[in-house]
Design a protein around this motif. Structure first.
Motif, PDB file in Angstrom:
ATOM      1  N   ASP A 192       0.800  -1.219   0.000  1.00  0.00           N
ATOM      2  CA  ASP A 192       0.000   0.000   0.000  1.00  0.00           C
ATOM      3  C   ASP A 192       0.832   1.268   0.000  1.00  0.00           C
ATOM      4  OD1 ASP A 192      -2.410  -1.064  -0.020  1.00  0.00           O
ATOM      5  OD2 ASP A 192      -3.009  -0.435   1.996  1.00  0.00           O
ATOM      6  N   GLU A 193       1.845   1.248   0.877  1.00  0.00           N
ATOM      7  CA  GLU A 193       2.688   2.439   1.022  1.00  0.00           C
ATOM      8  C   GLU A 193       3.426   2.749  -0.275  1.00  0.00           C
ATOM      9  OE1 GLU A 193       2.359   0.461   3.733  1.00  0.00           O
ATOM     10  OE2 GLU A 193       1.385   2.015   4.964  1.00  0.00           O
ATOM     11  N   VAL A 248       1.430   4.910  -2.517  1.00  0.00           N
ATOM     12  CA  VAL A 248       1.552   6.310  -2.118  1.00  0.00           C
ATOM     13  C   VAL A 248       2.853   6.895  -2.657  1.00  0.00           C
ATOM     14  CG1 VAL A 248       1.710   7.889  -0.162  1.00  0.00           C
ATOM     15  CG2 VAL A 248       0.195   5.906  -0.027  1.00  0.00           C
ATOM     16  N   ARG A 303       2.593   7.715  -6.295  1.00  0.00           N
ATOM     17  CA  ARG A 303       1.869   8.976  -6.492  1.00  0.00           C
ATOM     18  C   ARG A 303       2.794  10.164  -6.292  1.00  0.00           C
ATOM     19  NH1 ARG A 303      -3.053   6.676  -3.830  1.00  0.00           N
ATOM     20  NH2 ARG A 303      -2.457   7.494  -1.800  1.00  0.00           N
ATOM     21  N   GLN A 304       3.574  10.112  -5.209  1.00  0.00           N
ATOM     22  CA  GLN A 304       4.454  11.249  -4.909  1.00  0.00           C
ATOM     23  C   GLN A 304       5.541  11.409  -5.963  1.00  0.00           C
ATOM     24  OE1 GLN A 304       5.324  10.047  -0.951  1.00  0.00           O
ATOM     25  NE2 GLN A 304       3.527  11.083  -0.093  1.00  0.00           N
ATOM     26  N   ARG A 330       4.008  12.859  -9.070  1.00  0.00           N
ATOM     27  CA  ARG A 330       3.733  14.278  -8.807  1.00  0.00           C
ATOM     28  C   ARG A 330       5.002  15.106  -9.001  1.00  0.00           C
ATOM     29  NH1 ARG A 330      -0.517  17.694  -8.197  1.00  0.00           N
ATOM     30  NH2 ARG A 330      -1.635  16.056  -7.128  1.00  0.00           N
ATOM     31  N   THR A 383      -2.896  16.487 -11.714  1.00  0.00           N
ATOM     32  CA  THR A 383      -3.875  15.724 -10.953  1.00  0.00           C
ATOM     33  C   THR A 383      -4.332  14.499 -11.740  1.00  0.00           C
ATOM     34  OG1 THR A 383      -4.601  17.835 -10.071  1.00  0.00           O
ATOM     35  CG2 THR A 383      -6.008  15.959  -9.640  1.00  0.00           C
ATOM     36  N   VAL A 413      -1.435  11.852 -11.922  1.00  0.00           N
ATOM     37  CA  VAL A 413      -1.184  11.230 -10.615  1.00  0.00           C
ATOM     38  C   VAL A 413      -2.323  10.269 -10.274  1.00  0.00           C
ATOM     39  CG1 VAL A 413      -0.903  11.639  -8.140  1.00  0.00           C
ATOM     40  CG2 VAL A 413       0.209  13.155  -9.765  1.00  0.00           C
ATOM     41  N   THR A 414      -3.551  10.684 -10.588  1.00  0.00           N
ATOM     42  CA  THR A 414      -4.700   9.808 -10.331  1.00  0.00           C
ATOM     43  C   THR A 414      -4.591   8.531 -11.171  1.00  0.00           C
ATOM     44  OG1 THR A 414      -6.033  11.789  -9.984  1.00  0.00           O
ATOM     45  CG2 THR A 414      -7.222   9.729 -10.217  1.00  0.00           C
ATOM     46  N   SER A 441      -2.067   6.299  -9.739  1.00  0.00           N
ATOM     47  CA  SER A 441      -2.563   5.666  -8.524  1.00  0.00           C
ATOM     48  C   SER A 441      -3.408   4.443  -8.858  1.00  0.00           C
ATOM     49  CB  SER A 441      -3.384   6.689  -7.733  1.00  0.00           C
ATOM     50  OG  SER A 441      -3.836   6.135  -6.530  1.00  0.00           O
TER      51      SER A 441
END
Lengths: 285, 139, 137
Positions: B18-19, B22, B25-26, B29, B43, B46-47, B50
């Protein structure tokens, strides 16, 4: 179309040896083609820069416009094209400034009769062609970025979002909506909703000449996005023929409120907020 | 002017938990900001990342992601490659249909992600894995 | 694993999501909220997503689930502060967040909950309250 080292040196020699004559003729020919739209001094300075950077390039050996030795020459050429593009000269007028050198060289080399003369001239011409094309390309690039800048400015100008009432903002759309503009309008409107904390937005399409499926899609998406954020949109200014197109295209506006005029839309919103305040009063009582 | 990946610094990230989703995503970004994508485009990409990273984790059993900047001479962009060696996708058309899911999600991962990016390429072989490449260009 | 704090303000539970949540954190929040609604007997939940720079289908589904759960527990959920870029992306993604009420900011969210609550009190001895909700107010 690269020059050999000797050819490069001979070109540099030719340009150095007849420096004054070359610049004089070159300036004359270019001036004639530009019909006095650029001052003699300015023109002379440009020719001088080109002349000296060509000599530098030639002296450094093998001259190919893409090579490292020609960095300065390329810089001068792009500077020239950028200037011309911004001053409103045409692409050919700009390229002629470079091609004029061919005529100058022909005049110079006619007098000579060495073993290399013809071969040299062809090689030099090749280089000048390359320079001309390079000029042309940087000219087009400058123009393109100018157009892009202007389109962006136009976009900024043409999408105002105005506050109509406390809690009510409106976007009067004027002109054709393409995808890029619709996107800007959408973002601008939604951001204004956040900034002003307005729960109502009126999208007025009185000034939109035609609505096709794509435009309708954009408007619908805006309305849905606004709902996700907690605001309601009303569409106003739908003219008869647009209403007909909407129906003919089978576009579903669903439960989105549509009003004939901006005034109707505002009245509708005020009635909605009025109901809310009424309810609040009852609660307080 | 040749199109090509700026191989200077493609960033790799493993997807195992899970991490890591994240972190993906970062990472996306950061790269999107670097190539100056607009806020909405940032946005969107990144979406999309994800969704795809989660797919790699949930359906592919984990894998790798690689984020790189691209430049086609006129515009810059971000290119992301998701690779796993999971079971692969049996029916690609079906998997790309809105609302179709085998994992109890909303079924918007693949089809939604495809709408959020400019270029979408998927290669999959049953029993061998899936490789998805997406690109988002600046305006 | 990080946990999202839940604040109780009067009759309302306020959740302000400040971190880029992992899926586990999101699921945990869902569980925590259900417990807190029952424990406090609150009738309103406000989820503030102002700080979220993306909402993907997983978080979207979590929001829908929270709304449904709280409905069952007799509490109204309002999602507030969605950024424009997030809303545009959700539309493109095809996520409509059906059944979730939304508001521009916390203040408007509180108004919405207060109004819904007032309606319920008024209608207490009349017909069944209208339970149909949409993303709009």
């Amino acid at each position: 179309m690269a020059l050999s080292t000797e050819e490069g040196n001979r070109l540099a020699g030719l340009l150095t040896g007849h420096a004054e004559r070359v610049m004089q003729r070159w300036t004359e020919i270019v001036a004639a083609s530009l019909r006095g739209r650029l001052s003699q001094g300015e023109l002379r300075r440009q020719v001088q820069e080109l002349h000296s950077s060509m000599i530098t390039a030639g002296e450094q050996g093998a001259v190919d416009l893409d090579s490292e030795q020609a960095t300065e020459l390329r810089a001068v050429l792009s500077e020239l094209s950028r200037g011309r593009a911004r001053q409103g000269f045409s692409a050919s007028e700009t390229a002629v400034s470079v091609f004029a050198l061919k005529e100058v060289l022909l005049e110079l080399m006619e007098d000579e009769d060495g073993p290399h003369t013809l071969r040299d001239y062809v090689a030099f011409s090749g280089l000048i062609d390359q320079m001309g094309l390079f000029t042309f390309e940087s000219f087009v690039r400058t123009r393109e970025s100018l157009i892009a800048d202007q389109a962006e400015q136009l976009l900024e100008l043409s999408t105002p979002v105005v506050k109509l009432w406390e809690g009510v903002v409106a976007v009067p759309l004027v002109g054709t909506l393409d995808s890029a503009r619709a996107q800007v309008v959408m973002e601008r409107l939604l951001q204004t909703l956040v900034d002003t904390g307005s729960p109502y937005a009126i999208i007025d399409i009185t000034g939109v000449p035609a609505v096709d499926t794509q435009v309708a899609q954009h408007i619908l998406k805006t309305v849905v996005a606004a709902r996700l954020m907690g605001a309601d949109c009303i569409i106003s200014g739908i003219r008869p023929q647009i209403a007909q197109t909407i129906v003919a295209l089978g576009i579903e506006f669903g439960d989105i409120a549509t009003k004939a005029s901006l005034a109707d839309a505002l009245r509708h919103v005020l009635r909605l907020t009025g109901v809310e305040t009424g309810r609040r009063q009852r609660r307080e009582a | 002017m040749t199109a090509g990946v700026d191989l200077g610094q493609p960033q790799a990230q493993a997807i195992r938990s899970d991490e890591d989703v994240v972190r993906v995503r970062q990472l996306v970004r950061t790269v999107s900001v670097a190539v100056k994508l607009s806020l909405v485009d940032q946005t969107k990409v990144v979406t999309a990342a994800s969704e795809l990273a989660r797919n790699t984790l949930v359906y592919g059993g984990g894998g790798m992601v690689e984020v790189a900047t691209v430049d086609n001479g006129r515009r810059r962009g971000v290119r992301i490659v998701f690779a796993d060696s999971g079971p692969g996708i049996v029916d690609l058309d079906l998997a790309l249909t809105d609302g179709y899911t085998t994992g109890g999600g909303l079924g918007l991962g693949l089809s939604g992600a495809r709408r959020l990016v400019d270029e979408f390429d998927i290669q999959t072989a049953v029993g061998e894995g899936t490789r998805i490449t997406v690109t988002k260009w600046s305006r | 694993m990080e946990r999202v704090p839940i604040l109780k303000i009067g009759d309302i539970l306020l959740v302000s999501i400040q971190v880029d949540m992992s899926d586990q954190t999101a699921v945990q929040l869902q569980d925590d909220l259900a417990e807190r609604i029952v424990a406090t007997g609150c009738h309103g939940v406000i989820i503030d997503i102002t700080a979220l720079d993306i909402v993907d289908s997983f978080v979207g589904r979590m929001l829908s689930t929270i709304a449904s759960i709280s409905k069952v527990l007799d509490a109204e959920t309002v999602v507030v502060g969605m950024r424009p870029a997030v809303a545009i992306t959700l539309v493109e993604l095809g996520l409509s967040l059906n059944g979730i009420r939304t508001a521009l900011n916390v203040e408007r969210g509180m108004e919405l909950i207060a109004a819904a609550h007032a309606d319920e009190r008024e209608l207490a001895f009349e017909d069944e309250p209208d339970t149909e909700t949409t993303a709009s107010s």
